[in-house]
Design a protein around this motif. Structure first.
Motif, PDB file in Angstrom:
ATOM      1  N   VAL A 133     -49.063  51.560 -81.530  1.00 28.54           N
ATOM      2  CA  VAL A 133     -48.282  51.220 -82.728  1.00 28.54           C
ATOM      3  C   VAL A 133     -46.804  51.117 -82.384  1.00 28.54           C
ATOM      4  CG1 VAL A 133     -47.502  52.114 -84.962  1.00 28.54           C
ATOM      5  CG2 VAL A 133     -49.944  52.077 -84.403  1.00 28.54           C
ATOM      6  N   GLY A 137     -45.558  47.655 -83.230  1.00 28.63           N
ATOM      7  CA  GLY A 137     -44.936  47.761 -84.547  1.00 28.63           C
ATOM      8  C   GLY A 137     -43.597  47.057 -84.651  1.00 28.63           C
ATOM      9  N   ILE A 198     -42.162  54.124 -88.555  1.00 26.55           N
ATOM     10  CA  ILE A 198     -42.923  54.073 -87.307  1.00 26.55           C
ATOM     11  C   ILE A 198     -42.373  55.098 -86.322  1.00 26.55           C
ATOM     12  CG2 ILE A 198     -43.431  52.657 -85.273  1.00 26.55           C
ATOM     13  CD1 ILE A 198     -43.554  50.232 -87.161  1.00 26.55           C
TER      14      ILE A 198
END
Length: 265
Positions: A133, A137, A198
């Motif tokens: 991620v 991201g 994030i």
């Protein structure tokens, strides 16, 4: 190119197994169509059946869907006679917008076009989903979203002997809206993935003991990627990696429990 989920399942090759379930596929397809997504990224390809599902859902929004898929293996992990992602061509044919990269982790990704969503279904060992991620991201468009698969893997009998906590740890750490679904509890959607969210969620998910060691070069690359979320994030990430990268244990299989439990391949 297929746009019907039922058609994708009808054309599923007989050799495909361990694919996402029909309820999970339906949830992903519904989310893709509702958000108008036409470009996504996927980590963990194996047969390519999930890729075929994502492509069909995006094709219902646009005649030119684009899926950027990544897998460390060049051959399907459960059937080495098949190439990674082979089911995509068998289901959709060639003109699919399927962009497959094999042989490298997400630490090696340097550039992608703006993405509408991520589907994270690669290594389930902490901290891999968090690093996936972190890497992908930064390419999400505003209003994008993240799907995590197998957030309950560690609680399933065939997997509960260890080493599969990554999606669970990231789901628990996510600071924004998140959704799970009755009938498909292994799937989770993480919403509003701002850079700050994030960064905070990835850092928090690295706190539990890691299931595996990450190669030093990959850790160095992930630290560099952290700079895309700001200088402070890079510093926090470097400190956390330095503190937690030695926390993993050498996980060794134990004897199967009564009832015929066996370890996965």
């Amino acid at each position: 190119m297929l746009t019907s989920l039922n058609d994708v399942f009808r054309r599923k090759p007989a050799w495909v197994k361990r694919e996402i379930s029909r309820p999970e596929a339906a949830i992903l397809a519904r989310r893709i169509r509702a958000t108008g997504a036409v470009r996504g990224a996927e980590v963990g390809v194996a047969s390519g059946f999930s890729s075929a599902v994502l492509i069909a859902a995006m094709a219902a929004n646009s005649g030119e869907p684009n899926l950027h898929s990544f897998d460390t293996a060049e051959r399907c992990y459960f059937d080495p006679d098949r190439a990674t992602g082979q089911a995509v061509a068998e289901i959709h044919g060639d003109a699919t917008g399927f962009h497959l990269t094999t042989g490298a982790s997400t630490a090696a990704i340097e550039a992608l076009p703006p993405l509408d969503f991520l589907f994270i279904d690669g290594s389930h060992a902490t901290p891999w989903p968090a690093f996936d991620v972190l890497s992908l991201g930064r390419f999400l468009k505003p209003g994008g979203w993240i799907a995590l698969d197998d957030v309950e893997m560690t609680f399933q009998p065939r997997w509960r002997q260890g080493g599969k906590n990554g999606a669970r740890d990231l789901y628990r750490a996510w600071t924004g809206p998140k959704t799970r679904y009755e009938g498909a509890t292994g799937l989770a959607i993480l919403d509003q993935p701002t850079p700050e969210r994030i960064a905070d969620s990835v850092i928090a998910s690295l706190a539990p003991d890691w299931d595996v060691a990450i190669p030093p070069r990959a850790l160095e690359r992930f630290t560099i990627i952290g700079a895309h979320y700001g200088a402070a994030m890079r510093q926090r990430l470097a400190e956390t990696i330095r503190d937690r990268s030695g926390s993993y244990g050498a996980w060794k299989p134990t004897e199967p429990e009564p009832g015929g439990l066996t370890l996965p391949d």
